[in-house]
Design a protein around this motif. Structure first.
Motif, PDB file in Angstrom:
ATOM      1  N   ASN A 181       0.857  -1.186   0.000  1.00 39.17           N
ATOM      2  CA  ASN A 181       0.000   0.000   0.000  1.00 39.17           C
ATOM      3  C   ASN A 181       0.896   1.241   0.000  1.00 39.17           C
ATOM      4  OD1 ASN A 181      -2.399  -1.724   0.479  1.00 39.17           O
ATOM      5  ND2 ASN A 181      -1.488  -2.006   2.505  1.00 39.17           N
ATOM      6  N   GLY A 183       0.093   4.429  -0.339  1.00 35.03           N
ATOM      7  CA  GLY A 183      -0.417   5.633   0.304  1.00 35.03           C
ATOM      8  C   GLY A 183      -0.965   6.689  -0.618  1.00 35.03           C
ATOM      9  N   ASP A 184      -0.854   6.488  -1.928  1.00 35.33           N
ATOM     10  CA  ASP A 184      -1.384   7.451  -2.901  1.00 35.33           C
ATOM     11  C   ASP A 184      -2.528   6.837  -3.689  1.00 35.33           C
ATOM     12  OD1 ASP A 184       0.087   5.602  -4.275  1.00 35.33           O
ATOM     13  OD2 ASP A 184       1.238   7.032  -5.465  1.00 35.33           O
ATOM     14  N   ASP A 185      -3.342   5.986  -2.998  1.00 37.24           N
ATOM     15  CA  ASP A 185      -4.472   5.275  -3.601  1.00 37.24           C
ATOM     16  C   ASP A 185      -4.039   4.192  -4.582  1.00 37.24           C
ATOM     17  OD1 ASP A 185      -6.310   6.810  -2.175  1.00 37.24           O
ATOM     18  OD2 ASP A 185      -6.341   8.373  -3.721  1.00 37.24           O
ATOM     19  N   ILE A 186      -2.770   3.810  -4.527  1.00 39.95           N
ATOM     20  CA  ILE A 186      -2.277   2.735  -5.379  1.00 39.95           C
ATOM     21  C   ILE A 186      -1.729   1.616  -4.510  1.00 39.95           C
ATOM     22  CG2 ILE A 186      -0.571   2.067  -7.121  1.00 39.95           C
ATOM     23  CD1 ILE A 186      -0.739   4.858  -8.262  1.00 39.95           C
ATOM     24  N   SER A 187      -2.161   0.378  -4.807  1.00 38.69           N
ATOM     25  CA  SER A 187      -1.656  -0.815  -4.132  1.00 38.69           C
ATOM     26  C   SER A 187      -1.390  -1.883  -5.185  1.00 38.69           C
ATOM     27  CB  SER A 187      -2.672  -1.352  -3.110  1.00 38.69           C
ATOM     28  OG  SER A 187      -2.911  -0.419  -2.091  1.00 38.69           O
ATOM     29  N   HIS A 204       8.043   1.873  -6.514  1.00 43.57           N
ATOM     30  CA  HIS A 204       6.912   2.741  -6.854  1.00 43.57           C
ATOM     31  C   HIS A 204       7.425   4.151  -7.078  1.00 43.57           C
ATOM     32  CE1 HIS A 204       2.816   4.185  -7.075  1.00 43.57           C
ATOM     33  NE2 HIS A 204       3.035   5.056  -6.086  1.00 43.57           N
ATOM     34  N   TYR A 206       6.383   8.092  -7.121  1.00 42.47           N
ATOM     35  CA  TYR A 206       5.385   9.079  -6.700  1.00 42.47           C
ATOM     36  C   TYR A 206       5.427  10.264  -7.659  1.00 42.47           C
ATOM     37  CZ  TYR A 206       4.945   6.430  -2.388  1.00 42.47           C
ATOM     38  OH  TYR A 206       4.715   5.432  -1.473  1.00 42.47           O
ATOM     39  N   VAL A 212       2.512  10.611   2.789  1.00 43.10           N
ATOM     40  CA  VAL A 212       1.668   9.424   2.637  1.00 43.10           C
ATOM     41  C   VAL A 212       1.984   8.451   3.775  1.00 43.10           C
ATOM     42  CG1 VAL A 212       1.463   9.635   0.126  1.00 43.10           C
ATOM     43  CG2 VAL A 212       3.328   8.277   1.124  1.00 43.10           C
ATOM     44  N   SER A 245       1.508   0.910   9.527  1.00 44.30           N
ATOM     45  CA  SER A 245       1.811   1.945   8.543  1.00 44.30           C
ATOM     46  C   SER A 245       3.016   2.784   8.979  1.00 44.30           C
ATOM     47  CB  SER A 245       0.599   2.852   8.329  1.00 44.30           C
ATOM     48  OG  SER A 245       0.275   3.527   9.523  1.00 44.30           O
TER      49      SER A 245
END
Length: 260
Positions: A181, A183-187, A204, A206, A212, A245
């Motif tokens: 996850n 944290g930017d609505d992407i998993s 990932h 950003y 995030v 988290s």
């Protein structure tokens, strides 16, 4: 003892002639109530023998309702069937209620849930470890528009000993998947635990600066159990365990003038 026969609404005191309907009587000090029992001890044993791979369970019925658990209640409902006195049970097959049974204590003991069904139910309740999460670059900051690397070292099988039905059971499972996850609505979900830089196995990028919260969830599976040190038996279940988290700040690299 005075016996009072209570009939369902719309019934008469005459014999309905339905000989296929197994009848038992719920008994108390001053009355007996006609109850339709789908199973006696013998017929339930026959049903289990006919479907040995099904998961059969019995839950004792209490005067104030169903206990909802496979343990005896403090005020069981007494019944008689086929000349035997016992207590009423709800009968479930593969999680679906199949009817009511009047069982003696000995019959109920012989029909208690198998250790396998108890282990499978317990698997979901055990405390499986969440995965640790490492983010690179370290320090809680990363750069916008550049790869950020993620990995965990939680890859080995875990074993948890428990006592079930008076027996020593060891349940074993291993991480089989990871949900990252960002944290930017992407998993994303991978079977890889990632790896340290420079491999960038799970990375990932950003696209915006900001803060995030990142985490990794772990799916445990490929599970098995042993009873009293015996051979392992497979468990078909899996379970997801949420990870803690971490705050991560995405910043922009600013050029600086350096005098040499």
């Amino acid at each position: 003892m005075l016996a009072l026969l209570l009939l369902a609404p719309g019934s008469s005191g005459a014999d309905d002639g339905d000989d296929d309907e197994p009848v038992c009587y719920e008994v108390a000090d001053l009355y007996s109530v006609k109850v339709v029992c789908d199973y006696s001890g013998d017929s339930l044993a026959e049903a289990q023998a006919a479907e040995p791979l099904a998961d059969w369970q019995i839950y004792q019925l209490c005067k104030d309702g169903t206990s909802g658990q496979p343990e005896a209640c403090a005020n069981p409902r007494v019944c008689t069937i086929d000349g035997k006195t016992g207590t009423l049970y709800a009968v479930f097959r593969d999680g679906v209620r199949r009817g009511t049974a009047c069982l003696t204590a000995g019959e109920a003991g012989a029909l208690k849930p198998s250790i396998r069904s108890v282990v499978i139910a317990t698997f979901q309740q055990l405390k499986w470890s969440p995965s640790d999460l490492t983010v690179q670059p370290p320090g809680g900051k990363t750069l916008v528009n550049l790869d950020t690397n993620f990995f965990t070292t939680n890859t080995d099988a875990k074993s948890i000993p428990v006592k079930l039905q008076g027996q020593s059971v060891v349940v074993t499972a291993r991480p089989i998947a990871y949900r990252w996850n960002f944290g930017d609505d992407i998993s994303i979900t991978t079977t890889s635990p990632g790896s340290p830089y420079p491999d960038l196995d799970v990375a990932h990028t950003y696209e915006q600066t900001g803060e995030v919260a990142v985490s990794v969830d772990t799916q445990y599976g490929d599970a098995s159990f042993t009873v009293n040190g015996g051979p392992p038996e497979p468990i078909p279940s899996t379970i997801w365990v949420a990870g803690a988290s971490q705050d991560l700040e995405i910043v922009e690299a600013l050029p600086q003038l350096v005098i040499r």
